[in-house]
Structure formats: structure tokens, C-alpha cells
Design a protein around this motif. Sequence first.
Motif, PDB file in Angstrom:
ATOM      1  N   CYS A 109       0.855  -1.184   0.000  1.00 22.09           N
ATOM      2  CA  CYS A 109       0.000   0.000   0.000  1.00 22.09           C
ATOM      3  C   CYS A 109       0.892   1.234   0.000  1.00 22.09           C
ATOM      4  CB  CYS A 109      -0.928   0.031   1.209  1.00 22.09           C
ATOM      5  SG  CYS A 109      -2.041   1.478   1.224  1.00 22.09           S
ATOM      6  N   LEU A 110       0.727   2.056  -1.013  1.00 26.16           N
ATOM      7  CA  LEU A 110       1.479   3.291  -1.116  1.00 26.16           C
ATOM      8  C   LEU A 110       0.565   4.476  -0.839  1.00 26.16           C
ATOM      9  CD1 LEU A 110       2.673   1.280  -3.571  1.00 26.16           C
ATOM     10  CD2 LEU A 110       4.171   3.242  -3.857  1.00 26.16           C
ATOM     11  N   GLY A 111       0.934   5.261   0.155  1.00 25.86           N
ATOM     12  CA  GLY A 111       0.285   6.532   0.387  1.00 25.86           C
ATOM     13  C   GLY A 111       1.234   7.605  -0.087  1.00 25.86           C
ATOM     14  N   VAL A 112       0.971   8.177  -1.260  1.00 29.61           N
ATOM     15  CA  VAL A 112       1.937   9.052  -1.909  1.00 29.61           C
ATOM     16  C   VAL A 112       1.331  10.421  -2.182  1.00 29.61           C
ATOM     17  CG1 VAL A 112       3.561   9.240  -3.829  1.00 29.61           C
ATOM     18  CG2 VAL A 112       2.864   6.989  -3.028  1.00 29.61           C
ATOM     19  N   SER A 113       2.055  11.467  -1.825  1.00 35.20           N
ATOM     20  CA  SER A 113       1.587  12.812  -2.152  1.00 35.20           C
ATOM     21  C   SER A 113       1.611  13.000  -3.663  1.00 35.20           C
ATOM     22  CB  SER A 113       2.470  13.865  -1.473  1.00 35.20           C
ATOM     23  OG  SER A 113       3.788  13.821  -1.976  1.00 35.20           O
ATOM     24  N   GLY A 114       0.715  13.795  -4.154  1.00 32.71           N
ATOM     25  CA  GLY A 114       0.599  13.991  -5.593  1.00 32.71           C
ATOM     26  C   GLY A 114      -0.372  13.046  -6.251  1.00 32.71           C
ATOM     27  N   VAL A 115      -0.963  12.125  -5.484  1.00 29.56           N
ATOM     28  CA  VAL A 115      -1.989  11.231  -6.021  1.00 29.56           C
ATOM     29  C   VAL A 115      -3.352  11.895  -5.782  1.00 29.56           C
ATOM     30  CG1 VAL A 115      -3.114   8.979  -5.791  1.00 29.56           C
ATOM     31  CG2 VAL A 115      -0.624   9.158  -5.684  1.00 29.56           C
ATOM     32  N   ASN A 116      -3.833  12.563  -6.795  1.00 30.80           N
ATOM     33  CA  ASN A 116      -5.051  13.360  -6.658  1.00 30.80           C
ATOM     34  C   ASN A 116      -6.162  12.938  -7.612  1.00 30.80           C
ATOM     35  OD1 ASN A 116      -3.769  15.226  -4.749  1.00 30.80           O
ATOM     36  ND2 ASN A 116      -2.611  15.953  -6.515  1.00 30.80           N
ATOM     37  N   SER A 134       2.238 -11.643  -9.969  1.00 29.24           N
ATOM     38  CA  SER A 134       0.808 -11.451 -10.211  1.00 29.24           C
ATOM     39  C   SER A 134      -0.075 -11.611  -8.978  1.00 29.24           C
ATOM     40  CB  SER A 134       0.326 -12.415 -11.289  1.00 29.24           C
ATOM     41  OG  SER A 134       0.552 -13.753 -10.894  1.00 29.24           O
ATOM     42  N   HIS A 135       0.397 -12.328  -7.944  1.00 26.88           N
ATOM     43  CA  HIS A 135      -0.472 -12.553  -6.786  1.00 26.88           C
ATOM     44  C   HIS A 135      -0.491 -11.383  -5.801  1.00 26.88           C
ATOM     45  CE1 HIS A 135       3.474 -13.630  -5.094  1.00 26.88           C
ATOM     46  NE2 HIS A 135       2.949 -13.279  -3.925  1.00 26.88           N
ATOM     47  N   VAL A 136       0.420 -10.428  -5.973  1.00 29.76           N
ATOM     48  CA  VAL A 136       0.560  -9.348  -4.993  1.00 29.76           C
ATOM     49  C   VAL A 136      -0.586  -8.348  -5.125  1.00 29.76           C
ATOM     50  CG1 VAL A 136       2.029  -7.464  -4.174  1.00 29.76           C
ATOM     51  CG2 VAL A 136       3.057  -9.593  -4.977  1.00 29.76           C
ATOM     52  N   LYS A 137      -1.204  -8.031  -3.999  1.00 29.34           N
ATOM     53  CA  LYS A 137      -2.256  -7.023  -3.957  1.00 29.34           C
ATOM     54  C   LYS A 137      -1.617  -5.640  -3.891  1.00 29.34           C
ATOM     55  CE  LYS A 137      -6.096  -9.532  -3.596  1.00 29.34           C
ATOM     56  NZ  LYS A 137      -7.296  -9.354  -4.436  1.00 29.34           N
ATOM     57  N   LEU A 138      -2.084  -4.744  -4.739  1.00 27.72           N
ATOM     58  CA  LEU A 138      -1.515  -3.400  -4.808  1.00 27.72           C
ATOM     59  C   LEU A 138      -2.592  -2.362  -4.506  1.00 27.72           C
ATOM     60  CD1 LEU A 138       0.511  -3.794  -8.124  1.00 27.72           C
ATOM     61  CD2 LEU A 138       1.322  -4.131  -5.779  1.00 27.72           C
ATOM     62  N   TYR A 139      -2.262  -1.404  -3.626  1.00 28.49           N
ATOM     63  CA  TYR A 139      -3.191  -0.346  -3.251  1.00 28.49           C
ATOM     64  C   TYR A 139      -2.450   0.987  -3.300  1.00 28.49           C
ATOM     65  CZ  TYR A 139      -5.424  -4.492  -1.272  1.00 28.49           C
ATOM     66  OH  TYR A 139      -5.953  -5.750  -1.085  1.00 28.49           O
ATOM     67  N   VAL A 140      -3.047   1.961  -3.955  1.00 33.51           N
ATOM     68  CA  VAL A 140      -2.434   3.281  -4.076  1.00 33.51           C
ATOM     69  C   VAL A 140      -3.402   4.333  -3.553  1.00 33.51           C
ATOM     70  CG1 VAL A 140      -1.462   5.007  -5.638  1.00 33.51           C
ATOM     71  CG2 VAL A 140      -1.043   2.574  -6.044  1.00 33.51           C
ATOM     72  N   GLN A 141      -2.926   5.143  -2.627  1.00 33.58           N
ATOM     73  CA  GLN A 141      -3.745   6.178  -2.018  1.00 33.58           C
ATOM     74  C   GLN A 141      -2.951   7.481  -1.944  1.00 33.58           C
ATOM     75  OE1 GLN A 141      -6.858   5.769  -0.990  1.00 33.58           O
ATOM     76  NE2 GLN A 141      -7.097   3.540  -0.916  1.00 33.58           N
ATOM     77  N   ASN A 142      -3.663   8.573  -1.742  1.00 37.52           N
ATOM     78  CA  ASN A 142      -2.990   9.813  -1.373  1.00 37.52           C
ATOM     79  C   ASN A 142      -2.320   9.611  -0.016  1.00 37.52           C
ATOM     80  OD1 ASN A 142      -2.998  12.650   0.062  1.00 37.52           O
ATOM     81  ND2 ASN A 142      -3.212  13.083  -2.116  1.00 37.52           N
ATOM     82  N   ASP A 143      -1.211  10.284   0.228  1.00 34.77           N
ATOM     83  CA  ASP A 143      -0.516  10.084   1.499  1.00 34.77           C
ATOM     84  C   ASP A 143      -1.363  10.495   2.694  1.00 34.77           C
ATOM     85  OD1 ASP A 143      -0.293  12.806   0.797  1.00 34.77           O
ATOM     86  OD2 ASP A 143       1.598  13.042   1.850  1.00 34.77           O
TER      87      ASP A 143
END
Length: 387
Positions: A109-116, A134-143
Motif C-alpha cells: 500500500c502506497l500513500g503518496v503525495s501527488g496522487v489526486n 501477479s499474486h501481490v495485492k496493490l493499493y495506491v492512495q494519497n498520502d
Amino acid sequence: MSNYGECNGDLNVHEKQLEGHDLGENGDGGNGVILGIDGGTTSTVCVCIPFFPSSKTLPKPLPILGRAVSGCSNHNSVGETAARDTLEEVMAEALSKSGSNWSTVHAVCLGVSGVNHPTDQERILYWLREIFPSHVKLYVQNDAVAALASGTMGKLHGCVLIAGTGCISYGFAEDGREARASGAGPVLGDWGSGYGIAAKALTAVIRAHDGRGPQTMLTDKILKALRLSSPEELIGWTYADPSWARIAALVPEVVSCAEACDQVATKILVDAVQDLALSVKAVVQRLSLCGEDGNGSFPVVMVGGVLEANRTWDIGKEVVKCIQDQFPGAHPIRPQPFPLSNLNALNHIAIDSVINNLKINIVEPAVGAALLAWNFMMKESTENCHS
């Protein structure tokens, strides 16, 4: 911003994921690991925690297997190539410190600034698809979302205020509605941020020098800090490298002048406090976090160097006062960074204190991101069982 995650498709995987040992031969207890990343404009932190596939609740205390710090990962600040390299570097270092490797990762899980916007999320997901199997769960959020989770043990409810190089307020209601205020960057006026405070101070020095504004202690203080001899030299210094973090690093000089009763510096900080509090109030009102009577209880997670309570002129404390004047049920939470010198000491910290005392928290935003990944995975697992 809605939760954005996926399980990867069958894409080319970075060759380094095949290096290392099989599951169970690393420091992860045999179940693999979860990575949580807090990517800001100034620095990026990655933590590695064990994956607990059969647990409905996480162990207390939460074991941290590895932690790494690198530079900026905001693609709006440093460009896509540098941001991607930073993320890959910080994840590799955290895995190395934990005794794990790329093949043991179950979720990120990435909480990254600039994700708008969803396009920002998709861009980062594309980077990750080329690294993980391929089995890895990926999550992207604003920081900001990861920062909120750091104060609520992964539960998305309440409001977070980040005030570091930049600033943003973000919140979630119990029913899943979300809202944000500020966070549009320095050009669009995040004036409560470190950049906003320092930019106003630099402007005040120039105005004082050419006669458009009052004299201020900021002139001598900032020139001394930058080892410059005259205000004219500030122009060259500022535009030689107008990076946001470089400008924001001058905030301590502004605070020092305000503590010495400089009126110009004091007004800059008072205005910043009002702007930051207004960002929180806007989110609280849009989500009705305070309830119908305005006295409902909700957490306000406070994150970022501008809000740190280590000075006489305490910006964070003043922001809390402004918020609680209107919303007395607001409970401030200040996540504290982990001690870097001895990760083993974390095993002696009781995370129960996070729940029992809303005014202090030992969980940093990167751990909040890892908690989010675990919670998202548990929710998906429950939904799959019921489908």
C-alpha cells in the motif's frame, strides 16, 4: 478518493523478485510480508510487517520487520523517473533490512503525495506491476489516507491534517463518504504549509528591503541561515533551485522570529494556523463528522513537521484550539515516528495505548499504509467468502 487496488495480471515481472529464498526462510515467520509506504514531498518511508493470513485482528504489539527512508517520491515534484526510482529503492532497502525479498511480498500500500486523481493512481500501479508478481495485492492512495490510518489503526474514519512541505486535509465518514481540502500545491495556495509559510517570509524580507513592507527580524534571521549578505541575493538563491522542500526548510527561522515577538513573523504563523484549521473545518462540515448538534466525537490526526510540538510557538497546538472552538468533540492524535536506532525496542511498545489515549499515537503514516493494506485484504477475503 476511492480505494484503488488490484491484484496484478500476468505481466513481465522484475527479475530481482526471483532472487533470495523461498517463503519461510526469511524473517517473516513463513507467511510473507506487507509493505507500507508513506511518500511525501520531502522524504519517503517504507515499513515491512509480517502478513497474518488467518488472523482477524493484528497482534499487539505490531512487529516491524524493517524500515527504510529515502527521498521525495512525488512525481509532480521530481518527475516520474526519479519518483519511481525512489519507491523501488526504499522498498528494496526495507525488505533487505527485514531479511525478506521481493518474492515474499503479499501486499503493498502506497500513500503518496501527488496522487489526486485515478490517472495518478494508475500511473503508480503501472510502475508496481513491473516489479511484483501477479499474486501481490496493490493499493495506491494519497498520502493523507495513510496518515489518517496511522492514527486510527487502519480504520478510515475521521479527519487528517498534514502540514509539512505541503498541506492537505482529508476525511472519511462512517458511511464511506470522503472529502478533502487544500493539497493543490504551492501555486494554488496551500498557505498553511511549510512552503507557504516560508514563501511568505521570503516575500516579507523583499518587501521590507524595497520599502513596500515593515522592517522585520526575518531579514537578518533568514540571511544568516542561508549565509547571504543582502536581500538582493535572496532572488538568486530562490530561483536557483525553487524546490518546495528547500523553501519550506526555512520555517524554523520564521518560528524563531515569532517567538521573539516579531510582528511580521507572528502574522505569517497566525494566518497559517487559520488556513490549516479552515481546511479541517471544511472537511468536517462536508462529512458531518461532528454530528447534528456539532458536538460529536471524531479523531483529527495531525501529521507533518509544521505541526510538531517542539517550540514555544506551537503551530499544531494553535490549530487544535481553532478546531475545538467550533468542534469540541475533535480529538487530536499526533502519530510519533518510531525510534530508528533500535527497531527491536518496538516489541516493547503497547499498541493498546493508541486506542486508549487518543492524544498520542506510536504509529507513523508508513505503518498506517501497511495497516490499510491488511484491512483491505481482510475485507476482500470476507466479501469473497460471502459471494
